[in-house]
Design an enzyme around this catalytic site. Structure first.
Site, PDB file in Angstrom:
ATOM      1  N   THR A  13       0.828  -1.213   0.000  1.00 50.25           N
ATOM      2  CA  THR A  13       0.000   0.000   0.000  1.00 50.25           C
ATOM      3  C   THR A  13       0.860   1.261   0.000  1.00 50.25           C
ATOM      4  O   THR A  13       0.704   2.135  -0.855  1.00 50.25           O
ATOM      5  CB  THR A  13      -0.907  -0.019   1.249  1.00 50.25           C
ATOM      6  OG1 THR A  13      -1.619  -1.251   1.252  1.00 50.25           O
ATOM      7  CG2 THR A  13      -1.891   1.128   1.245  1.00 50.25           C
ATOM      8  N   VAL A  14       1.784   1.360   0.952  1.00 48.63           N
ATOM      9  CA  VAL A  14       2.589   2.587   1.059  1.00 48.63           C
ATOM     10  C   VAL A  14       3.570   2.681  -0.121  1.00 48.63           C
ATOM     11  O   VAL A  14       3.781   3.763  -0.691  1.00 48.63           O
ATOM     12  CB  VAL A  14       3.328   2.659   2.412  1.00 48.63           C
ATOM     13  CG1 VAL A  14       4.162   3.922   2.505  1.00 48.63           C
ATOM     14  CG2 VAL A  14       2.331   2.599   3.571  1.00 48.63           C
ATOM     15  N   VAL A 132       6.252   7.335  12.689  1.00 55.18           N
ATOM     16  CA  VAL A 132       5.377   7.842  13.773  1.00 55.18           C
ATOM     17  C   VAL A 132       4.436   8.889  13.186  1.00 55.18           C
ATOM     18  O   VAL A 132       4.873   9.864  12.573  1.00 55.18           O
ATOM     19  CB  VAL A 132       6.202   8.497  14.913  1.00 55.18           C
ATOM     20  CG1 VAL A 132       5.268   8.989  16.027  1.00 55.18           C
ATOM     21  CG2 VAL A 132       7.237   7.544  15.466  1.00 55.18           C
ATOM     22  N   GLY A 187      -8.125  -0.884   5.942  1.00 57.29           N
ATOM     23  CA  GLY A 187      -6.698  -1.021   5.658  1.00 57.29           C
ATOM     24  C   GLY A 187      -5.780  -0.249   6.603  1.00 57.29           C
ATOM     25  O   GLY A 187      -4.614  -0.032   6.303  1.00 57.29           O
ATOM     26  N   ASP A 201       1.756  -1.194  18.899  1.00 55.96           N
ATOM     27  CA  ASP A 201       2.175  -0.262  17.835  1.00 55.96           C
ATOM     28  C   ASP A 201       2.395   1.139  18.428  1.00 55.96           C
ATOM     29  O   ASP A 201       3.376   1.825  18.098  1.00 55.96           O
ATOM     30  CB  ASP A 201       1.085  -0.235  16.752  1.00 55.96           C
ATOM     31  CG  ASP A 201       1.384   0.758  15.641  1.00 55.96           C
ATOM     32  OD1 ASP A 201       2.285   0.481  14.842  1.00 55.96           O
ATOM     33  OD2 ASP A 201       0.713   1.806  15.585  1.00 55.96           O
ATOM     34  N   LYS A 205       5.979   3.405  18.640  1.00 58.69           N
ATOM     35  CA  LYS A 205       6.100   4.807  18.219  1.00 58.69           C
ATOM     36  C   LYS A 205       6.550   5.684  19.382  1.00 58.69           C
ATOM     37  O   LYS A 205       7.358   6.608  19.209  1.00 58.69           O
ATOM     38  CB  LYS A 205       4.764   5.268  17.637  1.00 58.69           C
ATOM     39  CG  LYS A 205       4.426   4.547  16.321  1.00 58.69           C
ATOM     40  CD  LYS A 205       2.978   4.731  15.911  1.00 58.69           C
ATOM     41  CE  LYS A 205       2.687   4.063  14.572  1.00 58.69           C
ATOM     42  NZ  LYS A 205       1.253   3.958  14.269  1.00 58.69           N
ATOM     43  N   GLY A 302      -2.327   4.994   6.212  1.00 55.82           N
ATOM     44  CA  GLY A 302      -2.891   5.020   4.856  1.00 55.82           C
ATOM     45  C   GLY A 302      -1.843   5.296   3.798  1.00 55.82           C
ATOM     46  O   GLY A 302      -0.743   5.778   4.081  1.00 55.82           O
TER      47      GLY A 302
HETATM   48  N1  HSE Z   1      -1.570   0.253  12.084  1.00 51.27           N
HETATM   49  C1  HSE Z   1      -1.093   1.593  12.175  1.00 51.27           C
HETATM   50  C2  HSE Z   1      -2.253   2.468  12.666  1.00 51.27           C
HETATM   51  C3  HSE Z   1      -0.603   2.060  10.834  1.00 51.27           C
HETATM   52  O1  HSE Z   1      -3.401   1.986  12.732  1.00 51.27           O
HETATM   53  O2  HSE Z   1      -2.020   3.603  13.010  1.00 51.27           O
HETATM   54  C4  HSE Z   1       0.262   3.279  10.901  1.00 51.27           C
HETATM   55  O3  HSE Z   1       1.428   3.079  11.653  1.00 51.27           O
END
Ligand code: HSE
Length: 440
Positions: A13-14, A132, A187, A201, A205, A302
Protein backbone atom coordinates in the site's frame (compact mmCIF):
# COMPACT_ATOMS: atom_id res chain seq x y z
CA UNK A 1 19.49 18.13 -14.21
CA UNK A 2 21.30 15.92 -11.69
CA UNK A 3 19.72 12.47 -11.23
CA UNK A 4 19.62 10.61 -7.91
CA UNK A 5 18.83 6.88 -8.02
CA UNK A 6 16.60 5.26 -5.41
CA UNK A 7 15.24 1.73 -4.86
CA UNK A 8 12.05 0.53 -3.20
CA UNK A 9 11.72 -2.72 -1.26
CA UNK A 10 8.05 -3.49 -0.56
CA UNK A 11 5.45 -2.67 -3.20
CA UNK A 12 2.41 -2.77 -0.93
CA UNK A 13 0.00 0.00 0.00
CA UNK A 14 2.59 2.59 1.06
CA UNK A 15 5.05 1.52 -1.67
CA UNK A 16 2.36 2.14 -4.26
CA UNK A 17 1.76 5.58 -2.72
CA UNK A 18 5.49 6.34 -3.04
CA UNK A 19 5.42 5.48 -6.76
CA UNK A 20 2.28 7.57 -7.25
CA UNK A 21 3.72 10.66 -5.56
CA UNK A 22 6.98 10.37 -7.50
CA UNK A 23 4.97 10.30 -10.72
CA UNK A 24 2.13 12.72 -9.94
CA UNK A 25 4.23 15.33 -8.11
CA UNK A 26 7.39 14.98 -10.17
CA UNK A 27 7.32 18.63 -11.27
CA UNK A 28 6.97 20.20 -7.84
CA UNK A 29 9.51 17.80 -6.34
CA UNK A 30 12.09 18.70 -9.00
CA UNK A 31 11.39 22.42 -8.62
CA UNK A 32 12.06 22.13 -4.91
CA UNK A 33 15.02 19.78 -5.10
CA UNK A 34 16.79 20.97 -8.22
CA UNK A 35 17.42 17.34 -9.14
CA UNK A 36 15.48 14.42 -10.52
CA UNK A 37 14.70 11.34 -8.42
CA UNK A 38 14.90 8.16 -10.47
CA UNK A 39 13.24 5.02 -9.15
CA UNK A 40 15.66 2.43 -10.49
CA UNK A 41 14.25 -0.79 -9.04
CA UNK A 42 11.32 -2.11 -7.00
CA UNK A 43 11.60 -5.41 -5.11
CA UNK A 44 8.60 -7.37 -3.88
CA UNK A 45 7.70 -11.05 -3.64
CA UNK A 46 4.64 -10.29 -5.77
CA UNK A 47 5.57 -8.51 -8.99
CA UNK A 48 2.50 -9.47 -11.01
CA UNK A 49 -0.46 -7.86 -9.20
CA UNK A 50 -1.63 -4.61 -10.78
CA UNK A 51 -1.23 -1.82 -8.18
CA UNK A 52 -3.02 0.76 -10.33
CA UNK A 53 0.19 2.68 -11.10
CA UNK A 54 2.22 2.56 -14.30
CA UNK A 55 5.58 0.89 -13.74
CA UNK A 56 8.11 -0.31 -16.29
CA UNK A 57 8.14 -4.08 -15.73
CA UNK A 58 11.90 -4.12 -16.26
CA UNK A 59 12.48 -2.40 -12.91
CA UNK A 60 10.52 -5.04 -10.95
CA UNK A 61 12.38 -7.84 -9.20
CA UNK A 62 11.72 -10.38 -6.48
CA UNK A 63 15.30 -10.10 -5.24
CA UNK A 64 16.01 -7.23 -2.82
CA UNK A 65 19.72 -8.11 -3.13
CA UNK A 66 19.71 -6.62 -6.66
CA UNK A 67 18.89 -3.22 -5.16
CA UNK A 68 21.50 -3.52 -2.43
CA UNK A 69 24.17 -4.37 -5.02
CA UNK A 70 23.16 -1.63 -7.49
CA UNK A 71 25.78 1.16 -7.29
CA UNK A 72 23.35 3.59 -8.96
CA UNK A 73 20.94 3.35 -6.03
CA UNK A 74 21.93 5.86 -3.34
CA UNK A 75 18.79 5.61 -1.20
CA UNK A 76 16.92 2.43 -0.35
CA UNK A 77 13.32 2.67 0.85
CA UNK A 78 12.36 -0.24 3.11
CA UNK A 79 8.59 -0.78 3.28
CA UNK A 80 8.23 -4.50 3.92
CA UNK A 81 7.52 -4.15 7.65
CA UNK A 82 8.24 -6.84 10.24
CA UNK A 83 11.56 -7.59 11.88
CA UNK A 84 13.99 -10.14 10.46
CA UNK A 85 14.00 -9.60 6.69
CA UNK A 86 13.63 -5.83 7.12
CA UNK A 87 16.59 -5.73 9.52
CA UNK A 88 18.77 -7.81 7.23
CA UNK A 89 17.99 -5.69 4.17
CA UNK A 90 18.48 -2.44 6.08
CA UNK A 91 21.83 -3.47 7.57
CA UNK A 92 23.09 -4.81 4.24
CA UNK A 93 22.12 -1.58 2.48
CA UNK A 94 23.86 0.50 5.17
CA UNK A 95 26.88 -1.79 4.83
CA UNK A 96 27.01 -0.85 1.13
CA UNK A 97 26.99 2.84 2.06
CA UNK A 98 23.37 3.42 1.06
CA UNK A 99 21.05 5.76 2.91
CA UNK A 100 17.85 4.12 4.12
CA UNK A 101 14.31 5.42 4.48
CA UNK A 102 11.88 3.30 6.47
CA UNK A 103 8.35 3.46 7.85
CA UNK A 104 9.06 0.45 10.08
CA UNK A 105 8.40 1.56 13.66
CA UNK A 106 8.55 -1.99 15.04
CA UNK A 107 12.00 -2.49 13.51
CA UNK A 108 13.35 0.80 14.91
CA UNK A 109 11.80 0.32 18.35
CA UNK A 110 13.28 -3.16 18.72
CA UNK A 111 16.51 -3.03 16.66
CA UNK A 112 17.10 0.74 16.50
CA UNK A 113 20.30 0.44 18.50
CA UNK A 114 21.94 -1.80 15.87
CA UNK A 115 20.56 0.13 12.90
CA UNK A 116 21.40 3.65 14.09
CA UNK A 117 24.78 2.47 15.42
CA UNK A 118 25.66 0.96 12.07
CA UNK A 119 24.41 4.01 10.16
CA UNK A 120 26.49 6.26 12.41
CA UNK A 121 29.66 4.29 11.85
CA UNK A 122 29.07 4.08 8.07
CA UNK A 123 28.19 7.78 7.86
CA UNK A 124 24.81 7.28 6.18
CA UNK A 125 21.39 8.77 6.82
CA UNK A 126 18.32 6.96 8.10
CA UNK A 127 14.97 8.64 7.38
CA UNK A 128 12.02 7.47 9.47
CA UNK A 129 9.47 10.29 9.36
CA UNK A 130 6.75 7.81 8.32
CA UNK A 131 7.32 5.60 11.35
CA UNK A 132 5.38 7.84 13.77
CA UNK A 133 2.16 9.70 12.96
CA UNK A 134 2.00 8.66 9.28
CA UNK A 135 1.96 11.86 7.26
CA UNK A 136 2.43 14.22 10.23
CA UNK A 137 5.94 15.71 10.19
CA UNK A 138 6.41 15.21 13.93
CA UNK A 139 9.85 13.63 13.81
CA UNK A 140 11.32 16.47 11.80
CA UNK A 141 9.54 18.92 14.13
CA UNK A 142 11.15 17.44 17.24
CA UNK A 143 14.57 17.19 15.57
CA UNK A 144 14.52 20.70 14.11
CA UNK A 145 11.58 22.96 14.96
CA UNK A 146 11.66 22.15 18.70
CA UNK A 147 15.41 21.66 18.98
CA UNK A 148 15.75 24.58 21.45
CA UNK A 149 13.44 23.00 24.03
CA UNK A 150 13.45 20.61 26.92
CA UNK A 151 10.41 18.49 26.14
CA UNK A 152 8.29 18.36 29.28
CA UNK A 153 5.27 16.37 28.08
CA UNK A 154 4.23 14.33 25.05
CA UNK A 155 0.67 13.05 24.67
CA UNK A 156 0.15 11.13 21.44
CA UNK A 157 -2.76 9.53 19.67
CA UNK A 158 -0.46 7.40 17.56
CA UNK A 159 -2.56 4.52 16.33
CA UNK A 160 -5.18 5.19 13.67
CA UNK A 161 -6.91 1.84 14.10
CA UNK A 162 -7.50 2.29 17.84
CA UNK A 163 -8.58 5.87 17.41
CA UNK A 164 -11.01 4.86 14.69
CA UNK A 165 -12.47 2.15 16.95
CA UNK A 166 -12.81 4.43 20.00
CA UNK A 167 -14.31 7.24 17.89
CA UNK A 168 -16.93 4.92 16.39
CA UNK A 169 -17.76 3.48 19.81
CA UNK A 170 -18.09 7.01 21.22
CA UNK A 171 -20.12 8.62 18.45
CA UNK A 172 -22.27 5.65 17.43
CA UNK A 173 -22.39 3.54 20.60
CA UNK A 174 -21.02 0.53 18.67
CA UNK A 175 -19.41 -2.55 20.25
CA UNK A 176 -15.65 -3.03 20.07
CA UNK A 177 -15.68 -6.20 17.90
CA UNK A 178 -17.96 -4.75 15.22
CA UNK A 179 -15.80 -1.64 14.78
CA UNK A 180 -12.51 -3.58 14.66
CA UNK A 181 -13.71 -5.40 11.54
CA UNK A 182 -14.55 -2.09 9.86
CA UNK A 183 -11.07 -0.71 10.71
CA UNK A 184 -9.43 -3.80 9.21
CA UNK A 185 -11.50 -3.40 6.04
CA UNK A 186 -10.31 0.20 5.73
CA UNK A 187 -6.70 -1.02 5.66
CA UNK A 188 -5.43 0.87 8.73
CA UNK A 189 -4.65 -2.16 10.86
CA UNK A 190 -1.29 -3.92 11.17
CA UNK A 191 -0.92 -7.44 9.74
CA UNK A 192 -1.47 -8.58 13.32
CA UNK A 193 -4.23 -6.26 14.62
CA UNK A 194 -3.36 -7.06 18.24
CA UNK A 195 -0.41 -4.69 17.69
CA UNK A 196 -2.97 -1.93 17.15
CA UNK A 197 -5.60 -2.70 19.77
CA UNK A 198 -3.28 -3.86 22.54
CA UNK A 199 -1.14 -0.72 22.37
CA UNK A 200 2.02 -2.37 21.01
CA UNK A 201 2.18 -0.26 17.83
CA UNK A 202 1.67 2.86 19.98
CA UNK A 203 4.50 1.74 22.30
CA UNK A 204 6.83 1.25 19.32
CA UNK A 205 6.10 4.81 18.22
CA UNK A 206 6.47 6.15 21.76
CA UNK A 207 9.90 4.50 22.05
CA UNK A 208 11.00 6.39 18.93
CA UNK A 209 9.64 9.70 20.26
CA UNK A 210 11.41 9.12 23.60
CA UNK A 211 14.76 8.73 21.84
CA UNK A 212 14.22 11.94 19.90
CA UNK A 213 12.87 13.98 22.81
CA UNK A 214 15.28 12.87 25.54
CA UNK A 215 18.29 11.30 23.83
CA UNK A 216 17.67 7.97 25.51
CA UNK A 217 17.64 4.32 24.52
CA UNK A 218 14.55 2.71 25.92
CA UNK A 219 13.96 -0.92 26.67
CA UNK A 220 10.47 -1.53 25.20
CA UNK A 221 9.69 -3.82 28.12
CA UNK A 222 10.03 -0.84 30.49
CA UNK A 223 7.08 0.95 28.88
CA UNK A 224 3.80 0.11 30.57
CA UNK A 225 1.34 -0.93 27.83
CA UNK A 226 -2.39 -1.50 28.02
CA UNK A 227 -4.71 -1.62 24.99
CA UNK A 228 -8.34 -0.80 24.30
CA UNK A 229 -9.86 -4.27 23.93
CA UNK A 230 -11.54 -4.09 27.36
CA UNK A 231 -13.17 -0.69 26.83
CA UNK A 232 -16.96 -1.04 26.86
CA UNK A 233 -19.74 1.26 25.63
CA UNK A 234 -20.79 1.56 29.30
CA UNK A 235 -17.46 3.16 30.28
CA UNK A 236 -17.51 5.42 27.23
CA UNK A 237 -21.02 6.55 28.17
CA UNK A 238 -20.11 7.30 31.79
CA UNK A 239 -16.87 8.99 30.87
CA UNK A 240 -18.98 11.26 28.66
CA UNK A 241 -21.36 11.97 31.52
CA UNK A 242 -18.40 12.92 33.71
CA UNK A 243 -17.07 15.27 30.99
CA UNK A 244 -14.37 13.00 29.54
CA UNK A 245 -13.48 11.27 26.27
CA UNK A 246 -11.53 7.98 26.19
CA UNK A 247 -8.42 7.91 23.99
CA UNK A 248 -5.53 5.47 23.67
CA UNK A 249 -2.64 7.72 24.63
CA UNK A 250 1.11 7.45 24.50
CA UNK A 251 2.35 9.52 27.43
CA UNK A 252 5.85 10.79 28.15
CA UNK A 253 6.74 13.20 30.94
CA UNK A 254 10.04 14.51 32.19
CA UNK A 255 10.50 15.60 35.79
CA UNK A 256 14.10 16.37 36.64
CA UNK A 257 15.97 13.48 35.06
CA UNK A 258 13.16 11.00 35.66
CA UNK A 259 11.17 10.00 32.62
CA UNK A 260 7.71 8.54 32.64
CA UNK A 261 6.52 6.58 29.59
CA UNK A 262 3.29 4.65 29.28
CA UNK A 263 0.55 3.64 26.86
CA UNK A 264 -3.02 3.09 28.02
CA UNK A 265 -6.62 4.16 27.50
CA UNK A 266 -6.96 7.59 29.09
CA UNK A 267 -9.82 9.86 30.05
CA UNK A 268 -9.21 13.34 28.71
CA UNK A 269 -11.46 16.33 29.36
CA UNK A 270 -13.91 16.76 26.46
CA UNK A 271 -12.49 20.24 25.86
CA UNK A 272 -8.92 18.96 25.35
CA UNK A 273 -7.84 19.30 21.72
CA UNK A 274 -6.86 15.62 21.69
CA UNK A 275 -10.45 14.67 22.59
CA UNK A 276 -11.52 16.15 19.28
CA UNK A 277 -9.19 13.96 17.22
CA UNK A 278 -11.43 11.37 15.63
CA UNK A 279 -11.48 8.54 13.09
CA UNK A 280 -8.04 7.33 11.94
CA UNK A 281 -6.44 10.70 12.57
CA UNK A 282 -3.38 10.96 14.82
CA UNK A 283 -2.27 13.91 16.90
CA UNK A 284 0.75 14.62 19.03
CA UNK A 285 0.63 17.21 21.78
CA UNK A 286 4.11 18.37 22.81
CA UNK A 287 4.88 20.77 25.62
CA UNK A 288 8.33 22.36 25.46
CA UNK A 289 9.83 24.60 28.15
CA UNK A 290 10.44 27.46 25.71
CA UNK A 291 7.73 27.04 23.09
CA UNK A 292 4.89 26.05 25.43
CA UNK A 293 2.16 23.79 24.11
CA UNK A 294 2.09 22.66 20.49
CA UNK A 295 -0.04 20.13 18.65
CA UNK A 296 0.55 18.25 15.42
CA UNK A 297 -2.45 16.72 13.66
CA UNK A 298 -3.04 14.69 10.53
CA UNK A 299 -3.56 11.29 8.96
CA UNK A 300 -1.62 8.68 10.89
CA UNK A 301 -2.02 5.82 8.44
CA UNK A 302 -2.89 5.02 4.86
CA UNK A 303 -1.27 4.99 1.44
CA UNK A 304 -0.74 8.63 0.49
CA UNK A 305 -0.15 10.25 3.93
CA UNK A 306 2.50 7.68 4.85
CA UNK A 307 4.08 7.92 1.39
CA UNK A 308 4.17 11.71 1.79
CA UNK A 309 6.41 11.26 4.86
CA UNK A 310 8.59 8.69 3.08
CA UNK A 311 9.19 11.06 0.16
CA UNK A 312 10.00 13.91 2.57
CA UNK A 313 12.86 11.80 3.93
CA UNK A 314 14.04 10.92 0.43
CA UNK A 315 14.19 14.62 -0.42
CA UNK A 316 16.04 15.53 2.76
CA UNK A 317 18.65 12.89 2.01
CA UNK A 318 18.88 14.01 -1.65
CA UNK A 319 19.54 17.56 -0.43
CA UNK A 320 22.34 16.25 1.79
CA UNK A 321 23.79 14.27 -1.11
CA UNK A 322 23.71 17.35 -3.34
CA UNK A 323 25.61 19.36 -0.71
CA UNK A 324 28.12 16.54 -0.25
CA UNK A 325 27.04 15.89 3.35
CA UNK A 326 25.09 13.39 5.40
CA UNK A 327 23.49 13.47 8.84
CA UNK A 328 23.49 17.29 8.96
CA UNK A 329 20.80 16.70 11.59
CA UNK A 330 21.84 13.85 13.94
CA UNK A 331 19.86 10.68 13.25
CA UNK A 332 18.17 10.70 16.65
CA UNK A 333 18.33 14.45 17.23
CA UNK A 334 21.13 14.16 19.82
CA UNK A 335 24.83 13.67 19.09
CA UNK A 336 25.46 9.93 18.89
CA UNK A 337 27.84 9.89 21.88
CA UNK A 338 25.29 11.72 24.06
CA UNK A 339 22.60 9.04 23.69
CA UNK A 340 22.31 7.06 26.92
CA UNK A 341 20.40 4.06 28.19
CA UNK A 342 17.81 5.11 30.73
CA UNK A 343 15.35 3.30 32.93
CA UNK A 344 11.78 4.51 32.74
CA UNK A 345 10.04 5.43 36.01
CA UNK A 346 8.43 2.33 37.46
CA UNK A 347 4.68 2.25 36.82
CA UNK A 348 3.95 1.68 40.52
CA UNK A 349 5.53 5.10 41.28
CA UNK A 350 3.38 6.95 38.75
CA UNK A 351 0.61 9.14 40.14
CA UNK A 352 -2.65 9.83 38.37
CA UNK A 353 -6.32 10.45 38.86
CA UNK A 354 -8.46 7.38 38.21
CA UNK A 355 -11.86 6.46 36.85
CA UNK A 356 -13.09 3.27 38.52
CA UNK A 357 -16.17 1.16 37.77
CA UNK A 358 -17.10 -1.37 40.42
CA UNK A 359 -19.50 -4.24 39.77
CA UNK A 360 -20.82 -4.06 43.31
CA UNK A 361 -23.33 -6.38 44.94
CA UNK A 362 -26.60 -4.64 45.73
CA UNK A 363 -26.45 -4.59 49.56
CA UNK A 364 -26.35 -1.82 52.18
CA UNK A 365 -22.84 -0.82 53.32
CA UNK A 366 -20.98 -1.85 50.13
CA UNK A 367 -20.14 1.70 49.10
CA UNK A 368 -18.76 2.51 52.54
CA UNK A 369 -16.61 -0.67 52.45
CA UNK A 370 -15.16 0.37 49.08
CA UNK A 371 -14.45 3.92 50.21
CA UNK A 372 -12.93 2.56 53.45
CA UNK A 373 -10.43 0.39 51.55
CA UNK A 374 -9.55 3.31 49.25
CA UNK A 375 -9.20 5.70 52.22
CA UNK A 376 -6.85 3.32 54.06
CA UNK A 377 -4.54 3.50 51.06
CA UNK A 378 -4.58 7.27 50.86
CA UNK A 379 -6.92 7.39 47.88
CA UNK A 380 -9.35 10.25 48.03
CA UNK A 381 -12.65 10.20 46.11
CA UNK A 382 -13.63 13.16 43.96
CA UNK A 383 -17.06 11.97 42.73
CA UNK A 384 -19.33 8.92 42.76
CA UNK A 385 -22.29 7.95 40.59
CA UNK A 386 -24.47 4.92 41.13
CA UNK A 387 -26.96 3.98 38.43
CA UNK A 388 -30.07 1.70 38.51
CA UNK A 389 -30.23 -1.85 39.89
CA UNK A 390 -29.17 -3.96 36.91
CA UNK A 391 -26.50 -6.20 35.39
CA UNK A 392 -26.91 -9.70 36.90
CA UNK A 393 -27.25 -8.93 40.57
CA UNK A 394 -24.66 -6.15 40.57
CA UNK A 395 -24.92 -2.40 40.37
CA UNK A 396 -22.28 -0.38 38.58
CA UNK A 397 -20.67 2.25 40.80
CA UNK A 398 -18.59 4.84 38.95
CA UNK A 399 -15.96 6.73 40.87
CA UNK A 400 -13.35 9.37 40.08
CA UNK A 401 -10.41 9.74 42.47
CA UNK A 402 -8.01 12.57 43.16
CA UNK A 403 -4.29 12.03 42.46
CA UNK A 404 -3.14 8.72 43.88
CA UNK A 405 -0.13 6.45 43.56
CA UNK A 406 -0.49 3.57 41.10
CA UNK A 407 0.89 1.08 43.65
CA UNK A 408 -1.83 2.10 46.13
CA UNK A 409 -4.66 1.93 43.65
CA UNK A 410 -3.58 -1.54 42.51
CA UNK A 411 -3.40 -2.72 46.14
CA UNK A 412 -6.87 -1.30 46.85
CA UNK A 413 -8.42 -2.89 43.76
CA UNK A 414 -6.92 -6.26 44.64
CA UNK A 415 -8.46 -6.08 48.09
CA UNK A 416 -11.83 -4.98 46.71
CA UNK A 417 -11.88 -7.53 43.88
CA UNK A 418 -10.83 -10.36 46.22
CA UNK A 419 -13.68 -9.54 48.60
CA UNK A 420 -17.32 -10.60 48.11
CA UNK A 421 -18.52 -6.99 47.70
CA UNK A 422 -17.86 -7.04 43.95
CA UNK A 423 -18.68 -9.80 41.46
CA UNK A 424 -16.44 -8.75 38.58
CA UNK A 425 -13.01 -7.16 38.27
CA UNK A 426 -13.09 -3.41 38.72
CA UNK A 427 -12.50 -1.36 35.59
CA UNK A 428 -9.70 1.22 35.95
CA UNK A 429 -8.97 3.99 33.44
CA UNK A 430 -6.37 6.66 34.15
CA UNK A 431 -7.20 10.35 33.78
CA UNK A 432 -5.00 13.14 32.39
CA UNK A 433 -6.18 16.69 32.83
CA UNK A 434 -4.20 18.68 30.27
CA UNK A 435 -0.47 18.14 30.32
CA UNK A 436 0.37 21.66 29.25
CA UNK A 437 -1.01 25.13 29.25
CA UNK A 438 -3.87 24.76 26.85
CA UNK A 439 -6.82 22.52 26.34
CA UNK A 440 -7.28 21.09 29.82
N1 HSE B 1 -1.57 0.25 12.08
C1 HSE B 1 -1.09 1.59 12.17
C2 HSE B 1 -2.25 2.47 12.67
C3 HSE B 1 -0.60 2.06 10.83
O1 HSE B 1 -3.40 1.99 12.73
O2 HSE B 1 -2.02 3.60 13.01
C4 HSE B 1 0.26 3.28 10.90
O3 HSE B 1 1.43 3.08 11.65
Amino acid sequence: MKKIGIGLVGFGTVGTGVVRILQENKGVIEDRLGASIVLRKIADLDITTDRGVKVDRKILTTDAGELIDDPDISILIELIGGYDAAKEITLKAIGKGKHVVTANKALLAVHGDDIFGEAHSRGVDIGFEASVGGGIPVIRSIKEGLVANHIKVIFGILNGTSNYILSEMTSKGKEFGDVLKAAQNKGYAEADPTFDIEGIDTAHKLAILLSLAYGIKVDLGDIYVEGISKITPLDIEFAKELGYTIKLLAIAKEEGRRIEARVHPTLLPNCHLLSMVNEAYNAIFIDGDAVGSTMFYGKGAGMMPTASAVISDVLEICRNIMKGSSRRVPLLSFQHEKIRAQKIKNMSDVTSRYYLRFSAIDKPGVLSKISGILGNLDISISSVIQKGREVEGTVPIFMVTYEAREANIQKALKEIDDSPITLDNTVLIRIEEGGGNFGG
